[in-house]
Design an enzyme around this catalytic site. Structure first.
Site, PDB file in Angstrom:
ATOM      1  N   GLU A  50      -3.067  20.081 -42.125  1.00 34.52           N
ATOM      2  CA  GLU A  50      -3.386  18.939 -41.268  1.00 34.52           C
ATOM      3  C   GLU A  50      -2.073  18.297 -40.812  1.00 34.52           C
ATOM      4  O   GLU A  50      -1.230  17.950 -41.644  1.00 34.52           O
ATOM      5  CB  GLU A  50      -4.203  17.932 -42.089  1.00 34.52           C
ATOM      6  CG  GLU A  50      -4.635  16.710 -41.310  1.00 34.52           C
ATOM      7  CD  GLU A  50      -5.392  15.703 -42.194  1.00 34.52           C
ATOM      8  OE1 GLU A  50      -4.979  15.494 -43.355  1.00 34.52           O
ATOM      9  OE2 GLU A  50      -6.378  15.139 -41.720  1.00 34.52           O
ATOM     10  N   GLU A  82     -13.966  11.110 -48.767  1.00 36.41           N
ATOM     11  CA  GLU A  82     -13.853  11.500 -47.354  1.00 36.41           C
ATOM     12  C   GLU A  82     -12.390  11.851 -47.123  1.00 36.41           C
ATOM     13  O   GLU A  82     -11.519  10.975 -47.188  1.00 36.41           O
ATOM     14  CB  GLU A  82     -14.292  10.342 -46.450  1.00 36.41           C
ATOM     15  CG  GLU A  82     -15.726   9.895 -46.677  1.00 36.41           C
ATOM     16  CD  GLU A  82     -16.761  10.919 -46.231  1.00 36.41           C
ATOM     17  OE1 GLU A  82     -16.439  11.770 -45.389  1.00 36.41           O
ATOM     18  OE2 GLU A  82     -17.884  10.874 -46.743  1.00 36.41           O
ATOM     19  N   CYS A  87      -8.933  11.317 -38.972  1.00 40.83           N
ATOM     20  CA  CYS A  87      -9.402  12.467 -39.759  1.00 40.83           C
ATOM     21  C   CYS A  87     -10.223  13.416 -38.920  1.00 40.83           C
ATOM     22  O   CYS A  87     -10.262  14.607 -39.188  1.00 40.83           O
ATOM     23  CB  CYS A  87     -10.218  11.965 -40.944  1.00 40.83           C
ATOM     24  SG  CYS A  87     -11.571  10.890 -40.453  1.00 40.83           S
ATOM     25  N   LYS A 103      -9.269  -1.614 -52.412  1.00 43.61           N
ATOM     26  CA  LYS A 103      -7.823  -1.423 -52.434  1.00 43.61           C
ATOM     27  C   LYS A 103      -7.429  -0.784 -51.093  1.00 43.61           C
ATOM     28  O   LYS A 103      -7.619   0.407 -50.863  1.00 43.61           O
ATOM     29  CB  LYS A 103      -7.431  -0.505 -53.606  1.00 43.61           C
ATOM     30  CG  LYS A 103      -5.942  -0.342 -53.760  1.00 43.61           C
ATOM     31  CD  LYS A 103      -5.610   1.139 -53.572  1.00 43.61           C
ATOM     32  CE  LYS A 103      -4.205   1.399 -53.210  1.00 43.61           C
ATOM     33  NZ  LYS A 103      -3.689   0.795 -52.006  1.00 43.61           N
TER      34      LYS A 103
HETATM   35  P1  NAD Z   1      -3.515   8.872 -49.058  1.00 37.99           P
HETATM   36  O1  NAD Z   1      -4.379   9.770 -49.860  1.00 37.99           O
HETATM   37  O2  NAD Z   1      -2.072   8.939 -49.205  1.00 37.99           O
HETATM   38  O3  NAD Z   1      -3.910   7.334 -49.311  1.00 37.99           O
HETATM   39  C1  NAD Z   1      -5.232   6.870 -49.213  1.00 37.99           C
HETATM   40  C2  NAD Z   1      -5.425   5.699 -50.159  1.00 37.99           C
HETATM   41  O4  NAD Z   1      -5.268   6.152 -51.498  1.00 37.99           O
HETATM   42  C3  NAD Z   1      -4.397   4.577 -49.974  1.00 37.99           C
HETATM   43  O5  NAD Z   1      -5.027   3.330 -50.145  1.00 37.99           O
HETATM   44  C4  NAD Z   1      -3.419   4.826 -51.096  1.00 37.99           C
HETATM   45  O6  NAD Z   1      -2.707   3.686 -51.492  1.00 37.99           O
HETATM   46  C5  NAD Z   1      -4.357   5.302 -52.193  1.00 37.99           C
HETATM   47  N1  NAD Z   1      -3.736   6.057 -53.286  1.00 37.99           N
HETATM   48  C6  NAD Z   1      -2.532   6.665 -53.314  1.00 37.99           C
HETATM   49  N2  NAD Z   1      -2.337   7.263 -54.505  1.00 37.99           N
HETATM   50  C7  NAD Z   1      -3.446   7.032 -55.244  1.00 37.99           C
HETATM   51  C8  NAD Z   1      -3.858   7.414 -56.551  1.00 37.99           C
HETATM   52  N3  NAD Z   1      -3.104   8.145 -57.349  1.00 37.99           N
HETATM   53  N4  NAD Z   1      -5.083   7.030 -56.975  1.00 37.99           N
HETATM   54  C9  NAD Z   1      -5.894   6.311 -56.180  1.00 37.99           C
HETATM   55  N5  NAD Z   1      -5.549   5.906 -54.927  1.00 37.99           N
HETATM   56  C10 NAD Z   1      -4.342   6.272 -54.471  1.00 37.99           C
HETATM   57  O7  NAD Z   1      -3.969   9.139 -47.555  1.00 37.99           O
HETATM   58  P2  NAD Z   1      -3.250   8.600 -46.244  1.00 37.99           P
HETATM   59  O8  NAD Z   1      -2.082   9.459 -45.970  1.00 37.99           O
HETATM   60  O9  NAD Z   1      -3.052   7.149 -46.323  1.00 37.99           O
HETATM   61  O10 NAD Z   1      -4.384   8.848 -45.158  1.00 37.99           O
HETATM   62  C11 NAD Z   1      -4.391   9.931 -44.347  1.00 37.99           C
HETATM   63  C12 NAD Z   1      -5.357  10.980 -44.862  1.00 37.99           C
HETATM   64  O11 NAD Z   1      -6.653  10.420 -44.952  1.00 37.99           O
HETATM   65  C13 NAD Z   1      -5.494  12.163 -43.945  1.00 37.99           C
HETATM   66  O12 NAD Z   1      -5.555  13.330 -44.709  1.00 37.99           O
HETATM   67  C14 NAD Z   1      -6.806  11.926 -43.257  1.00 37.99           C
HETATM   68  O13 NAD Z   1      -7.429  13.091 -42.756  1.00 37.99           O
HETATM   69  C15 NAD Z   1      -7.602  11.277 -44.333  1.00 37.99           C
HETATM   70  N6  NAD Z   1      -8.706  10.497 -43.787  1.00 37.99           N
HETATM   71  C16 NAD Z   1      -9.972  10.955 -43.954  1.00 37.99           C
HETATM   72  C17 NAD Z   1     -11.040  10.265 -43.388  1.00 37.99           C
HETATM   73  C18 NAD Z   1     -12.457  10.767 -43.525  1.00 37.99           C
HETATM   74  O14 NAD Z   1     -13.382  10.038 -43.185  1.00 37.99           O
HETATM   75  N7  NAD Z   1     -12.678  11.984 -43.974  1.00 37.99           N
HETATM   76  C19 NAD Z   1     -10.799   9.101 -42.668  1.00 37.99           C
HETATM   77  C20 NAD Z   1      -9.480   8.665 -42.524  1.00 37.99           C
HETATM   78  C21 NAD Z   1      -8.441   9.365 -43.093  1.00 37.99           C
END
Ligand code: NAD
Length: 534
Positions: free
Chosen positions: A401, A269, A303, A196
């Site tokens: 962040e 992650e 991230c 997804k």
């Molecule tokens: P997010 O948590 O909003 O979304 C991530 C994913 O989760 C998307 O596909 C989203 O559609 C999905 N999602 C949303 N609600 C959900 C739910 N209730 N249940 C399951 N899935 C759901 O994150 P974002 O804002 O898109 O991404 C940015 C964040 O991701 C930042 O905090 C960044 O640090 C982190 N990030 C971490 C890594 C790592 O390797 N640690 C890598 C990239 C990004």
């Protein structure tokens, strides 16, 4: 089309992409039988110009259930193939990604607004991950002999099976590598995968599905479901046998709760508030150039991005001047070439968050030393790489962040203070230490509470070390990706212990005490021997 375009030109001009290509990709979304594209759609917009690229289905629970069912049906045959056959398909996929890089780079840039130099990092990651897991999977999956309960009396073997269907949930910031590099070890292990992707970046994920099919992956083994996170995400977590999630800490907690209730594994992650330390023996020019890359690559939407810098006070003024110079030298742009160092923020929400953090910092006493401006002349959501000093310890930018091109620089009295400041965070994803002495750097790194610490580099050296696990302390992660740990999470173990003498049990009745005493004497001898051999 939205209001903004680059000089009236479509973001697609100069690329090999077209509206038709997006339609074809949308047709790859896994849907329940009888559902056509067009039922309920989500528009996908190019952040560089705000124009609509196309749309993808807003899948619902029925679509997700059908995809997982298909994945389950396809998984048994996939797992029955020899591991070398599975990894050969993944290697072919890696070759295709390398060969079609121009198409993928265009797609990545168009969908995210990132600079091409950052997009390249993502594309490079995929063939490397394919080769790495082709190398390690056969050994990771091979049956092992382990020490038995009673030497000579029992034998013990451990075998490894795929867990079944793995759900991968990925974010928009690195939508190519984070969509597929967690899927590669899962597939190598014999699992099927339902991905997804984030609703803002589904087309890159669908292009990967296309290439996996071209590489020979059987139908149903890798599928993509698109749609709203809070709808599709929980529907997926509910049905899979492991969930590999990359995204915010907030959503990660929701995913972990659901996985916990279902007693399925999850690897998470999550976010970071990553520190960079400049020690008193650092080469200031190198540290400044490294920091500019570590803070502003992908417009800080990484991230692993550095958002806090602590500099030994003896180098503070010199470092700050060099860092400002490096940062002002960065070129902003969203063209589909290698001209720009930094692209745009990915959405209006991202811009709002960044502006809010900078405004709060300034209101609480911070100075903007460089940047600090929205740049709609470059792209609707573009924001300048921004350096802040005198940041209040309780301000948003110090504690949360930002996930944008904003960093604070703070002088510290000594290494102790730098380490304490680095560790003063709920997160612990990535850190960076700059020093003239690598051994000293490694010693300081071992005191930083962070899943990855790079010495004299910002993040790439750590990230690209595929053989090493990537996890995080505190609120940054649960479990690991990369390394053998990255495949182990997708396996279930079976221990088979066989007795050479039949039933293994102590006797009862007369004489049993002698047997028990004898057993303890034997155990004592074995333990003494083990200690001597250790
Ligand atoms: P997010 O948590 O909003 O979304 C991530 C994913 O989760 C998307 O596909 C989203 O559609 C999905 N999602 C949303 N609600 C959900 C739910 N209730 N249940 C399951 N899935 C759901 O994150 P974002 O804002 O898109 O991404 C940015 C964040 O991701 C930042 O905090 C960044 O640090 C982190 N990030 C971490 C890594 C790592 O390797 N640690 C890598 C990239 C990004």
């Amino acid at each position: 089309m939205g209001e903004h375009t680059t000089g009236g030109l479509s973001v697609l001009s100069g690329s090999g992409l077209s509206a038709r290509r997006f339609e074809v990709l949308a047709g790859r979304v896994a849907r329940a039988d009888g559902r056509a594209v067009g039922d309920n759609e989500i528009d996908v917009v190019a952040p560089a110009t705000d124009e609509r690229l196309g749309s993808v289905p807003a899948c619902d629970e029925t679509d997700v259930a059908a995809a997982v069912e298909r994945a389950r049906e396809a998984q048994a045959d996939w797992a029955a193939r020899p591991v070398e056959e599975r990894t050969a398909i993944l290697e072919r996929f890696g070759d295709l990604v390398a060969d079609r890089r121009d198409d993928l780079l265009d797609l990545l840039q168009v969908e995210t607004g990132k600079a091409r130099t950052t997009a390249v990092e993502e594309v490079l990651d995929v063939p490397n991950a394919c080769s790495y897991y082709a190398d390690v999977a056969p050994e990771a999956l091979a049956e092992e002999r382990r020490r038995g309960a009673l030497p000579g009396v029992t034998t013990t073997h451990v075998s490894y099976d795929p867990v079944g269907v793995v759900g991968v949930i990925s974010p928009w910031n690195y939508p190519l590598t984070l969509a597929v590099t967690d899927a590669i070890p899962a597939l190598a292990a014999g699992n099927s995968v339902v991905l997804k992707p984030d609703e803002k970046t589904p087309f890159v994920a669908l292009a990967l599905a296309e290439l996996l099919a071209e590489a020979g992956l059987p139908d149903g083994v890798f599928q993509v479901v698109t749609g709203e996170g809070p709808v599709v995400g929980p529907a997926l977590v509910e049905r899979v046998d492991h969930v590999a999630f990359t995204g915010s800490t907030e959503t990660g907690r929701v995913v972990a709760e659901q996985a916990g209730r279902n007693l399925v594994g999850c690897s998470l992650e999550l976010g970071g508030k990553n520190p960079l330390l400049v020690l008193d023996d650092a080469d200031v020019e190198r540290a400044a150039a490294g920091a500019a890359h570590a803070c502003f690559a992908n417009a800080g939407q990484l991230c692993l991005s550095i958002e806090r810098i602590y500099v030994h006070e003896s180098l503070y003024a010199e470092f700050l001047a060099a860092f400002v110079r490096e940062t002002r030298g960065l070129t902003l742009g969203t063209d589909l070439d290698y001209a720009a160092d930094v692209g745009t923020l990915a959405s209006a929400d991202q811009l709002e968050r960044v502006e809010c953090h900078v405004a709060d910092a300034v209101e609480t006493g911070a100075s903007v030393v460089s940047g600090g401006r929205h740049r709609p002349d470059v792209a609707p959501y573009c924001y300048e790489p921004t350096i802040l000093t005198d940041v209040d310890a309780d301000s948003l930018v110090a504690t949360e962040e930002t996930f944008g091109p904003v960093v604070s620089v703070t002088p510290v009295a000594d290494t102790e203070a730098a380490v304490a400041a680095a560790n003063d965070s709920d997160y612990g994803l990535n850190a960076s230490v700059w020093t003239g002495d690598r051994e000293r750097g490694r010693a300081v790194a071992r005191r930083i509470e962070s899943g990855t610490v790079c010495v004299n580099d910002g993040y790439a050296a750590g990230w690209a070390a595929l053989d090493a696990p990537k996890g995080g302390f505190g609120d940054s992660a649960v479990g690991h990706r990369h390394g053998v740990e990255g495949i182990d999470r997708y396996l279930q173990t079976r221990t088979v212990a066989a007795s050479r003498v039949g039933l293994v049990k102590f006797p009862s009745g007369r004489g049993a005490g002698w047997v028990v005493d004898g057993a303890f004497t034997l155990l004592g001898l074995v333990r003494r021997l083990q200690r001597r051999l250790r």
